[in-house]
Design a protein around this motif. Structure first.
Motif, short mmCIF file in Angstrom:
data_model
loop_
_atom_site.label_atom_id
_atom_site.label_comp_id
_atom_site.label_asym_id
_atom_site.label_seq_id
_atom_site.Cartn_x
_atom_site.Cartn_y
_atom_site.Cartn_z
N SER A 72 0.82 -1.15 -0.12
CA SER A 72 -0.12 0.05 -0.10
C SER A 72 0.89 1.20 -0.08
O SER A 72 1.96 1.54 0.68
N ASP A 88 0.04 7.00 -2.61
CA ASP A 88 -0.42 7.61 -3.66
C ASP A 88 -2.09 6.85 -3.84
O ASP A 88 -2.66 7.16 -4.71
N CYS A 89 -2.38 6.33 -2.45
CA CYS A 89 -3.86 5.81 -2.59
C CYS A 89 -4.14 4.47 -3.29
O CYS A 89 -5.27 4.06 -3.41
N THR A 90 -3.00 3.96 -3.77
CA THR A 90 -3.03 3.00 -4.51
C THR A 90 -2.58 1.90 -3.63
O THR A 90 -1.67 2.00 -2.76
N LYS A 97 -0.10 -1.73 -4.78
CA LYS A 97 0.51 -2.24 -5.92
C LYS A 97 0.76 -3.75 -5.55
O LYS A 97 1.39 -4.28 -4.24
N SER A 137 -2.43 -3.35 -10.13
CA SER A 137 -2.51 -2.03 -9.13
C SER A 137 -4.16 -1.89 -8.93
O SER A 137 -4.75 -2.10 -9.89
N TYR A 180 -6.46 0.35 -7.66
CA TYR A 180 -6.96 1.93 -7.52
C TYR A 180 -8.29 2.15 -7.25
O TYR A 180 -9.20 1.53 -8.02
N HIS A 208 -9.41 4.12 -4.16
CA HIS A 208 -9.57 4.89 -2.78
C HIS A 208 -9.17 6.43 -2.89
O HIS A 208 -8.28 6.74 -3.68
N LYS A 209 -10.16 7.03 -2.31
CA LYS A 209 -9.76 8.59 -2.46
C LYS A 209 -8.51 8.86 -1.60
O LYS A 209 -7.97 10.16 -1.67
N SER A 253 -9.00 2.24 4.22
CA SER A 253 -8.62 3.66 3.87
C SER A 253 -8.96 4.52 4.67
O SER A 253 -10.05 4.62 5.58
#
Length: 939
Positions: free
Chosen positions: A563, A566-568, A570, A582, A584, A586-587, A606
């Motif tokens: 985690s 950058d909210c992603t 990988k 990846s 993605y 989440h805000k 998150s």
């Protein structure tokens, strides 16, 4: 409908790791006949009683759900009044540890509690700005006092007079006459909030603490008003000052706002100020029970202790001063300065010493021991209780710390938890230490100093633990010796996450330096011993573009999920470190995640308050769930299942089903942010840590959990909560002014009213059936057996009217008025007829008269306009007067008899009965010793 999926309920098993919460005060309590040894402290929703000598917990007064906000021991030392965040007050018996009385009146947290000197009345102040006086003996509320505009900070009864003093954050100190239940004086000599106050010198002096370094002192003069019936009205107001106030040039001068100058009972005059050393606001201001010592503290770690001179000591000092003045006058051949000799305020209230605690003080309590020592207990901000002794006989009194209770918890918030592989040991780590707990006994078995810990794990074999710190270090500890074996500089920033590899040969760490590092366990030769010891070897590194917040292995060790800031999330292959997926959506950054046991699902939590469930084969988002009302701080799957737990900053822990995307259960208990949790390898236990300094253990039971029932219970709880928030019913003829009813409408009062209504309906039905049965018997000319109602049979074949009385008696005394208030008028006529019947029999006259008078008060108009009730009221008038007179005569006779017995026994034994003779003896002994010392000093 059959059960489609079986869930098992998790129940709270224990609360540990907490010495004391800093939300409420600390108080000395008398237990097992000893004073000054045991202290009561708030502990989330419970109250712990600690033995300060042994450092052991001796009693737990169990609360239900709400956090404790206030404590007050009774004068007899047998009871402890506890105020809670929801406005409830429980009175606990210290001998049994049971809650004997519950008062419900406040709509917000209780902030102040005080008993009167006999312990018969209790006064409470709250965040809802109202003051309520409760009758402890009758277990009911007397009245509510309104007048303050902000949170009540302190309430005090006066021993001699039936008066009450209250202060609040609205800068006002109010004086209340409890005979007439109105405010007769308001002191407005404060520029900021009044945080505390105390009565000194036999209640002839009031001292207040505000937001500055001044302790303001007021002299109290009680004006005796003896009204002669023949005296003219102009003379009656003699002794009360003119309503025209003098102009005051000083801003600090008191301004007296008296609506009725003729009713003034006390005169307050500001005599000066005592300067504190602290520059910030007063947090707590208090005296010992005798009023000989005064202490206060601010938001720092210093307790300032002052000695208050008694009248005899003041007189001695004055005589000494007069002698000096006369001597000086003789030398200068001047006139005797008899009038000019006065003691300054600083001489009457002398600074004794300052006590420096090890951390910020949140509250304190004082007690003067029979040995002449001043005992001080301090509740500190960092989960510690300290006890100090002050030897007053010393030339320069210095406080000595005699005990410190710390072993039961961490000094700061626990940021990481871990379970050992055998489900027995629990690791908790905070900013200053790592502790190992035994799960079954909840005892701390190891404490090891560490740096600020953020993540941790048990090394396979459970003999060592690894802790990742905020400074980027990895610390390896040996549990057998409790020592630090090795420290490695792992990352340049904080080590945010650590994960053990499924093959148990190594682990992986993620840090704020944008790196994921792979480590292996190895045995190295120790220089100090022949045996090899465990060590950690860095083998690989994965460099990324953003800070790493969390790392997790898939169970087959093929994939690694990382985690990023950058909210992603990988996903990489472990063997080649090549990029795979990846995730993605989440805000805000993903703070926590976990992969289920079969490697098919990954759940991510998150800071955007959502939990997303993804498939690990294609990286598709199966479902997004709005999980918490604040950031999701921790997430972990239950072993061997697709159920997972989440912990949030909203103080809740929730269980979810990742297959059906359903919320299963909410574990409520923590009162502040939950930082982390850990599941035992067998899935039977959950341990969680919170900002409220507590660690909580939850246990999986064998009880099946049905979702429909859970939702129904949730709806009921919401309804009960909404009932409490509804507008309170208005009493007919009641003026909405300074006073009001003490109770409030709750779900319990509504249920009590419903029970009374059901009982009256049963009475109506049964009497109608009986009349019908009698008519049938008369027509048939023979006796027909009458079928008895099963409810009445359960009560032992009692009559319907007796059943109504039984139900009525079961209504809690504190809820009686509120229950009658919501009772519809259609039931009142029957109730009045029944009251007449009961009072004639002479049963429960006091309770029935109280209910009768209240019903007459609230339904006066309807009762007087109802012709059918005229005869009932007439009969009630006769029966109540006669029965109350009888009860009064019996009471008077018994009182006279007891007094006669007391006099007989006193005469026989030549001792003072019901008086603590030992205390007087100790006092005399102390005085004699003091005299002897003075004589020796003179010689």
């Amino acid at each position: 409908m059959g059960l489609t999926r079986q869930y098992l309920r998790y129940e709270p098993a224990a609360l540990f790791g907490l010495v004391a919460s800093a939300r409420a005060g600390v108080a000395f309590v008398a237990l097992r006949g000893e004073r000054g040894r045991y202290v009561a402290v708030p502990a989330c929703e419970h109250v712990f009683v600690w033995d300060t000598r042994k450092g052991e917990k001796v009693l737990i007064l169990k609360g239900v759900k709400q956090q404790v906000s206030c404590l007050c021991p009774s004068p007899d030392g047998l009871h402890l009044a506890v105020g809670y965040e929801d406005g409830t007050i429980c009175v606990f018996n210290l001998l049994s540890g049971e809650s004997t009385i519950t008062f419900n009146g406040h709509r917000a947290a209780v902030t102040a509690l005080q008993y009167d000197h006999l312990g018969g009345r209790l006064v409470s102040g709250s965040k809802d700005t109202e003051v309520i006086v409760w009758d402890v003996i009758n277990e009911s509320g007397l009245y509510r006092l309104r007048g303050h505009k902000d949170v009540i900070t302190q309430v005090l009864f006066l021993k001699e007079k039936n008066l009450l003093v209250t202060c609040a954050k609205d800068t006002l100190v109010k004086w209340w006459d409890l005979d007439t239940q109105h405010c007769f004086k308001t002191l407005v000599g404060h520029r900021a909030e009044v945080w505390g106050m105390a009565l000194l010198s036999k209640e002839k002096r009031l001292i207040t603490g505000s937001a500055d370094s001044e302790l303001r002192v007021w002299d109290l003069a009680y004006i005796q008003e003896v009204k002669d019936p023949d005296e003219p009205e102009s003379k009656k107001s003699k002794g009360s000052s003119s309503p025209v106030a003098e102009e005051n040039t000083e801003e600090d001068e008191t301004l007296e706002l008296d609506e009725h100058p003729e009713e003034r009972i006390v005169k307050c005059t500001k005599v000066g100020s005592i300067m504190r050393e602290g520059r910030d606001r007063v947090v707590t201001l208090g005296t010992d029970r005798m009023g000989k010592f005064l202490a206060c503290h601010g938001t720092d770690a210093v307790l300032e202790v002052f000695s208050v001179l008694s009248e005899e000591e003041i007189q001695k000092k004055l005589e000494k001063k007069m002698k000096k003045a006369r001597k000086k006058a003789k030398q200068n051949s001047e006139e005797e300065p008899e009038r000019s000799v006065e003691l300054s305020l600083q001489e009457e209230i002398q600074r004794v010493t300052n006590v420096k605690a090890s951390s910020k003080i949140k509250s304190f309590d004082l007690m003067l021991s029979p040995k002449g020592e001043l005992k001080m207990v301090l509740l500190l901000q960092n989960n510690v209780i300290e006890v100090y002794n002050l030897d007053l006989s010393a030339q320069v009194p210095q406080a000595v710390r005699v005990s410190r209770i710390t072993i039961g918890g961490h000094r700061s918030d626990v940021r990481t938890l871990a379970f050992s592989s055998d489900n027995i040991a629990i690791l908790s780590a905070a900013a200053e230490s790592v502790k190992i707990w035994n799960r079954s006994t909840l005892q701390c078995i190891r404490t090891m100093e560490c740096e600020y810990a953020l993540c941790s794990l048990f090394v396979p074999g459970d003999r060592q633990v690894i802790v990742g710190t905020k400074t980027g270090k990895l610390q390896l500890y040996d549990l057998a010796s409790g020592s630090l074996i090795e420290t490695l500089d792992a990352h340049d920033g904080a080590v945010w996450s650590i994960a053990l590899s499924p093959d148990q040969h190594g682990f992986v760490t993620g840090g704020a330096d944008k790196c994921v590092k792979f480590w292996e366990f190895e045995l190295v030769k120790d220089e100090s011993s022949v045996q090899k010891r465990l060590s950690m070897k860095h083998v690989r590194i994965l460099q990324l573009d953003e800070d790493v917040l969390c790392v997790r292995y898939s169970p087959n060790q093929k994939l690694l999920a990382v985690s990023l800031l950058d909210c992603t999330v990988k996903v990489f292959y472990v063997d080649t470190l090549k990029f795979f997926l990846s995730l993605y959506g989440h805000k805000l950054p993903v703070l926590c995640m976990d992969i289920c046991y079969d490697g098919t699902l990954i759940a991510t939590g998150s800071a955007d308050r959502n939990v997303k469930i993804w498939g690990l084969d294609f990286g598709d988002c199966h479902r997004s769930l709005f999980a918490h009302d604040d950031s999701v701080m921790y997430l972990q799957f239950v072993p061997k299942s697709h159920l997972f737990f989440t912990a949030g900053k909203d103080s809740k822990i929730k269980q979810w089903d990742a297959d059906k995307f359903e919320h299963i259960q909410t574990l409520e208990g923590h009162h502040q942010e939950v930082w982390c949790l850990a599941l035992s390898p067998n899935g039977d236990y959950v341990v969680s840590a919170s900002h409220d300094k507590s660690l909580r253990l939850w246990e999986r039971t064998r009880e099946p959990l049905i979702l429909e029932e859970e939702r129904e219970m949730q709806r009921e709880a919401e309804y009960e909560e909404s009932v409490a928030k509804e507008e309170q019913p208005v009493v007919a003829g009641e003026r909405q002014g300074e006073t009001g009813l003490a109770g409030k409408k709750t779900i319990e009062t509504i249920k009590a009213a419903e029970r009374i209504m059901e009982a009256i309906e049963l009475y109506r039905e049964e009497t109608a059936k009986l009349e019908e049965h009698n008519a049938i018997c008369k027509a048939a000319g023979k006796e027909v057996p009458f079928p008895v109602n099963p409810i009445l049979r359960a009560y032992g074949n009692i009559t319907p009217s007796a059943y109504v009385l039984e139900v009525f008696k079961k209504v809690k005394s504190s809820e009686l008025e509120e229950s009658l208030l919501v009772l519809p008028f259609s039931y009142v006529p029957d109730l009045l007829r029944l009251f007449n019947e009961y009072i004639q029999l002479g049963s429960d006259v006091e309770l029935l008269c109280r209910a009768l008078l209240f019903l007459l008060k609230i339904h006066f108009g309807q009762i007087t306009s109802n012709q059918m009730l005229v005869t009932v009221i007439e009969n009630l008038k006769k029966t109540t007067i006669s029965r109350v007179s009888e009860a009064r005569d019996v009471l008077g006779f018994n009182m006279a008899g007891l007094q006669f017995l007391k006099r007989e026994m006193e005469a026989k034994d030549e001792v003072t009965f019901f008086a603590d003779a030992t205390e007087r003896f100790e006092e005399k002994k102390r005085k004699r010793k003091k005299k002897e010392k003075m004589v020796l000093a003179v010689l």
